[in-house]
Design a protein around this motif. Structure first.
Motif, PDB file in Angstrom:
ATOM      1  N   LEU A 116      64.718  73.191 -29.914  1.00  0.00           N
ATOM      2  CA  LEU A 116      64.306  72.126 -29.008  1.00  0.00           C
ATOM      3  C   LEU A 116      65.425  71.816 -28.014  1.00  0.00           C
ATOM      4  O   LEU A 116      66.597  72.109 -28.271  1.00  0.00           O
ATOM      5  N   PRO A 117      65.093  71.183 -26.882  1.00  0.00           N
ATOM      6  CA  PRO A 117      66.137  70.810 -25.929  1.00  0.00           C
ATOM      7  C   PRO A 117      66.967  69.645 -26.442  1.00  0.00           C
ATOM      8  O   PRO A 117      66.606  68.975 -27.422  1.00  0.00           O
ATOM      9  N   ASP A 118      68.088  69.418 -25.782  1.00  0.00           N
ATOM     10  CA  ASP A 118      68.923  68.255 -26.054  1.00  0.00           C
ATOM     11  C   ASP A 118      68.062  66.995 -25.985  1.00  0.00           C
ATOM     12  O   ASP A 118      67.129  66.892 -25.191  1.00  0.00           O
ATOM     13  N   PHE A 119      68.390  66.017 -26.830  1.00  0.00           N
ATOM     14  CA  PHE A 119      67.643  64.754 -26.796  1.00  0.00           C
ATOM     15  C   PHE A 119      67.647  64.139 -25.403  1.00  0.00           C
ATOM     16  O   PHE A 119      66.707  63.427 -25.039  1.00  0.00           O
ATOM     17  N   CYS A 120      68.683  64.426 -24.615  1.00  0.00           N
ATOM     18  CA  CYS A 120      68.750  63.866 -23.264  1.00  0.00           C
ATOM     19  C   CYS A 120      67.746  64.528 -22.324  1.00  0.00           C
ATOM     20  O   CYS A 120      67.407  63.957 -21.283  1.00  0.00           O
ATOM     21  N   ASP A 121      67.255  65.706 -22.669  1.00  0.00           N
ATOM     22  CA  ASP A 121      66.331  66.442 -21.807  1.00  0.00           C
ATOM     23  C   ASP A 121      64.887  66.370 -22.279  1.00  0.00           C
ATOM     24  O   ASP A 121      64.002  66.992 -21.673  1.00  0.00           O
ATOM     25  N   MET A 122      64.642  65.638 -23.344  1.00  0.00           N
ATOM     26  CA  MET A 122      63.278  65.515 -23.850  1.00  0.00           C
ATOM     27  C   MET A 122      62.529  64.421 -23.109  1.00  0.00           C
ATOM     28  O   MET A 122      63.127  63.500 -22.548  1.00  0.00           O
ATOM     29  N   SER A 123      61.213  64.505 -23.106  1.00  0.00           N
ATOM     30  CA  SER A 123      60.368  63.495 -22.467  1.00  0.00           C
ATOM     31  C   SER A 123      59.863  62.519 -23.532  1.00  0.00           C
ATOM     32  O   SER A 123      59.418  62.935 -24.608  1.00  0.00           O
ATOM     33  N   TYR A 124      59.959  61.248 -23.215  1.00  0.00           N
ATOM     34  CA  TYR A 124      59.513  60.217 -24.146  1.00  0.00           C
ATOM     35  C   TYR A 124      58.567  59.273 -23.404  1.00  0.00           C
ATOM     36  O   TYR A 124      58.780  58.935 -22.238  1.00  0.00           O
ATOM     37  N   ASP A 125      57.530  58.842 -24.101  1.00  0.00           N
ATOM     38  CA  ASP A 125      56.680  57.786 -23.558  1.00  0.00           C
ATOM     39  C   ASP A 125      56.145  56.971 -24.726  1.00  0.00           C
ATOM     40  O   ASP A 125      56.513  57.199 -25.887  1.00  0.00           O
ATOM     41  N   GLY A 126      55.291  56.048 -24.429  1.00  0.00           N
ATOM     42  CA  GLY A 126      54.782  55.164 -25.479  1.00  0.00           C
ATOM     43  C   GLY A 126      53.999  55.868 -26.560  1.00  0.00           C
ATOM     44  O   GLY A 126      53.786  55.323 -27.652  1.00  0.00           O
ATOM     45  N   ASN A 127      53.561  57.094 -26.287  1.00  0.00           N
ATOM     46  CA  ASN A 127      52.778  57.847 -27.265  1.00  0.00           C
ATOM     47  C   ASN A 127      53.625  58.830 -28.061  1.00  0.00           C
ATOM     48  O   ASN A 127      53.109  59.510 -28.951  1.00  0.00           O
ATOM     49  N   THR A 128      54.910  58.911 -27.747  1.00  0.00           N
ATOM     50  CA  THR A 128      55.780  59.857 -28.440  1.00  0.00           C
ATOM     51  C   THR A 128      56.044  59.386 -29.864  1.00  0.00           C
ATOM     52  O   THR A 128      56.460  58.247 -30.080  1.00  0.00           O
ATOM     53  N   ASP A 129      55.786  60.258 -30.821  1.00  0.00           N
ATOM     54  CA  ASP A 129      56.119  59.942 -32.219  1.00  0.00           C
ATOM     55  C   ASP A 129      57.563  60.363 -32.436  1.00  0.00           C
ATOM     56  O   ASP A 129      57.858  61.539 -32.670  1.00  0.00           O
ATOM     57  N   ILE A 130      58.455  59.400 -32.342  1.00  0.00           N
ATOM     58  CA  ILE A 130      59.886  59.721 -32.396  1.00  0.00           C
ATOM     59  C   ILE A 130      60.386  59.913 -33.828  1.00  0.00           C
ATOM     60  O   ILE A 130      61.460  60.496 -34.040  1.00  0.00           O
ATOM     61  N   TYR A 131      59.621  59.466 -34.816  1.00  0.00           N
ATOM     62  CA  TYR A 131      60.139  59.514 -36.183  1.00  0.00           C
ATOM     63  C   TYR A 131      60.260  60.920 -36.765  1.00  0.00           C
ATOM     64  O   TYR A 131      61.239  61.205 -37.473  1.00  0.00           O
ATOM     65  N   PRO A 132      59.332  61.850 -36.516  1.00  0.00           N
ATOM     66  CA  PRO A 132      59.581  63.222 -36.985  1.00  0.00           C
ATOM     67  C   PRO A 132      60.859  63.810 -36.394  1.00  0.00           C
ATOM     68  O   PRO A 132      61.582  64.552 -37.078  1.00  0.00           O
ATOM     69  N   LEU A 133      61.165  63.475 -35.143  1.00  0.00           N
ATOM     70  CA  LEU A 133      62.413  63.930 -34.519  1.00  0.00           C
ATOM     71  C   LEU A 133      63.618  63.342 -35.240  1.00  0.00           C
ATOM     72  O   LEU A 133      64.593  64.041 -35.553  1.00  0.00           O
ATOM     73  N   LEU A 134      63.560  62.038 -35.501  1.00  0.00           N
ATOM     74  CA  LEU A 134      64.674  61.379 -36.164  1.00  0.00           C
ATOM     75  C   LEU A 134      64.794  61.808 -37.624  1.00  0.00           C
ATOM     76  O   LEU A 134      65.910  61.916 -38.154  1.00  0.00           O
ATOM     77  N   ASP A 135      63.669  62.061 -38.291  1.00  0.00           N
ATOM     78  CA  ASP A 135      63.716  62.583 -39.670  1.00  0.00           C
ATOM     79  C   ASP A 135      64.543  63.866 -39.704  1.00  0.00           C
ATOM     80  O   ASP A 135      65.431  64.032 -40.550  1.00  0.00           O
ATOM     81  N   SER A 136      64.225  64.784 -38.797  1.00  0.00           N
ATOM     82  CA  SER A 136      64.926  66.064 -38.749  1.00  0.00           C
ATOM     83  C   SER A 136      66.379  65.875 -38.335  1.00  0.00           C
ATOM     84  O   SER A 136      67.287  66.505 -38.901  1.00  0.00           O
ATOM     85  N   TYR A 137      66.611  64.988 -37.371  1.00  0.00           N
ATOM     86  CA  TYR A 137      67.980  64.749 -36.904  1.00  0.00           C
ATOM     87  C   TYR A 137      68.888  64.291 -38.038  1.00  0.00           C
ATOM     88  O   TYR A 137      69.976  64.848 -38.246  1.00  0.00           O
ATOM     89  N   PHE A 138      68.444  63.305 -38.794  1.00  0.00           N
ATOM     90  CA  PHE A 138      69.301  62.791 -39.865  1.00  0.00           C
ATOM     91  C   PHE A 138      69.431  63.792 -41.011  1.00  0.00           C
ATOM     92  O   PHE A 138      70.476  63.842 -41.671  1.00  0.00           O
ATOM     93  N   ASP A 139      68.415  64.599 -41.235  1.00  0.00           N
ATOM     94  CA  ASP A 139      68.553  65.678 -42.215  1.00  0.00           C
ATOM     95  C   ASP A 139      69.681  66.630 -41.817  1.00  0.00           C
ATOM     96  O   ASP A 139      70.494  67.039 -42.655  1.00  0.00           O
ATOM     97  N   TRP A 140      69.734  66.990 -40.537  1.00  0.00           N
ATOM     98  CA  TRP A 140      70.777  67.899 -40.065  1.00  0.00           C
ATOM     99  C   TRP A 140      72.149  67.218 -40.039  1.00  0.00           C
ATOM    100  O   TRP A 140      73.170  67.859 -40.309  1.00  0.00           O
ATOM    101  N   GLU A 141      72.170  65.935 -39.751  1.00  0.00           N
ATOM    102  CA  GLU A 141      73.440  65.206 -39.810  1.00  0.00           C
ATOM    103  C   GLU A 141      73.995  65.216 -41.242  1.00  0.00           C
ATOM    104  O   GLU A 141      75.205  65.344 -41.445  1.00  0.00           O
ATOM    105  N   LEU A 142      73.112  65.088 -42.210  1.00  0.00           N
ATOM    106  CA  LEU A 142      73.552  65.157 -43.602  1.00  0.00           C
ATOM    107  C   LEU A 142      74.105  66.544 -43.916  1.00  0.00           C
ATOM    108  O   LEU A 142      75.155  66.675 -44.561  1.00  0.00           O
ATOM    109  N   LYS A 143      73.424  67.584 -43.447  1.00  0.00           N
ATOM    110  CA  LYS A 143      73.926  68.942 -43.657  1.00  0.00           C
ATOM    111  C   LYS A 143      75.304  69.118 -43.006  1.00  0.00           C
ATOM    112  O   LYS A 143      76.177  69.809 -43.552  1.00  0.00           O
TER     113      LYS A 143
END
Length: 272
Positions: A116-143
Motif C-alpha cells: 500500500l502507499p504511504d499513509f500520507c498518500d492514501m485517500s480518506y473520506d467519511g466512508n473510509t474504514d480506517i480500523y483495518p488499516l490501523l489494526d495492521s499498522y499496530f500489528d507491524w509496529e509490534l513486529k
C-alpha cells in the motif's frame, strides 16, 4: 533553546526524497537553534530499497555526515543515522545495511503497509474504514518492537497525522490499548528507545507522536529511554518542538532524555 542538553535525533537532508535542504543548511539551523547535537536520519525505505535507489541514499548521506564532521568540529555534534522505514518487511537486508555503516543511531519506522502507499498518500473520506488499516499498522509496529535491531521506535501513531490531523476523521485509540502495551513492553524488554516525535505540534494534528497518554503509559510500564526528534525536512523546522517535548517528558516523569553515540544510549538530564 532553553535546555542545555537539547538534541534532535530525527532530521532529514536533501538526500531524502522529500527534502531539498543540503546538510550545510541543516547544520547551520541546528547551531542557530542551540542544539547540542542532531542526527541526520535520511529516509531508507527497505521495501523498495534497491528499486528506488536507497542504497545510493545511504552511501551519500553517511558520507555527508563524515565530511561535515571534519569541516565543522565545533558547535553542534553531527550524528550519523538513518530512518529505516519498513525495516521489518526486509529484516535480512535491514541488518545488512545497519552493519555496513558506522551509525550512531538507527531509527525504526513504518510509513506504509505492505503493498500500500504511504499513509500520507492514501485517500480518506467519511466512508473510509480506517480500523483495518490501523489494526495492521499496530500489528507491524509490534513486529518492529519484537525485532528490535534498531535504536528508537519512531512516531508511534504516525497514521493519525493524516487520519485525524489532516482529514479530521476521529479515531478511538482505546481499542488499541492492549497492543500498544505489548509494543511498549517489547521496547522496554529489548532496551530500545521510544521516540517523542514533535512534528505533530506544527501540523494540524497538534500533538506529538505518540501523545501524552502513551508516554505516561510507557513510563508506568518502566520505560527509560526516550528520544526527541523534530522530523525536520526544512531548516526552519530544525529543533522545532523539542523544548515543548522536553516539557511534556518532565510532566510524564522523565528526568532524562536519551542521545545515541555509536549506537550506545546516553542519558542526558533534561533539567540543567
Amino acid at each position: 533553546m532553553p535546555y542545555l542538553n537539547a538534541v534532535d535525533l530525527h532530521t532529514h537532508t536533501s538526500r531524502s526524497f522529500d527534502c531539498e535542504e543540503p546538510i550545510e543548511n541543516m547544520y547551520d539551523a541546528a547551531v542557530k537553534a542551540g542544539l547540542k547535537a542532531f542526527a541526520v536520519t535520511d529516509h531508507l525505505e527497505l521495501d523498495v530499497f534497491y528499486k528506488k535507489d536507497f542504497d545510493k541514499t545511504a552511501s551519500e548521506s553517511f558520507a555527508d555526515v563524515i565530511r561535515m564532521r571534519e569541516e565543522h568540529p565545533g558547535d553542534a555534534l553531527i550524528l550519523a543515522g538513518g530512518e529505516f522505514g519498513e525495516a521489518v518487511y526486509e529484516k535480512e537486508l535491514s541488518e545488512e545495511i545497519i552493519n555496513k555503516y558506522d551509525y550512531d543511531i538507527v531509527i525504526g519506522s513504518i510509513h506504509n503497509l505492505p503493498g500500500l502507499p504511504d499513509f500520507c498518500d492514501m485517500s480518506y473520506d467519511g466512508n473510509t474504514d480506517i480500523y483495518p488499516l490501523l489494526d495492521s499498522y499496530f500489528d507491524w509496529e509490534l513486529k518492529m518492537a519484537q525485532w528490535a535491531k534498531f535504536d528508537t521506535l519512531a512516531h508511534l501513531t504516525y497514521p493519525l497525522r493524516y487520519i485525524e490531523g489532516e482529514n479530521r476523521i476521529p479515531v478511538d485509540l482505546s481499542r488499541y490499548g492492549e497492543i500498544i502495551d505489548e509494543i511498549l513492553i517489547n521496547v522496554i524488554k529489548n532496551k530500545i528507545a521510544l521516540e517523542l516525535n514533535t512534528s505533530g505540534y506544527r501540523q494540524p494534528y497538534g500533538k506529538p507522536f505518540p501523545d501524552r497518554d502513551i508516554l505516561l503509559r510507557y513510563k508506568q510500564l518502566g520505560g527509560k529511554y526516550l528520544t526527541t526528534g523534530s522530523d525536520a525536512h526544512y531548516r526552519e523546522h530544525m529543533g522545532a518542538g523539542i523544548a515543548r517535548g522536553f516539557e511534556l517528558a518532565l510532566e510524564c516523569g522523565f528526568e532524562h532524555i536519551t542521545c545515541y553515540y555509536k549506537r550506545e544510549p546516553m542519558l542526558l538530564p533534561i533539567r540543567s
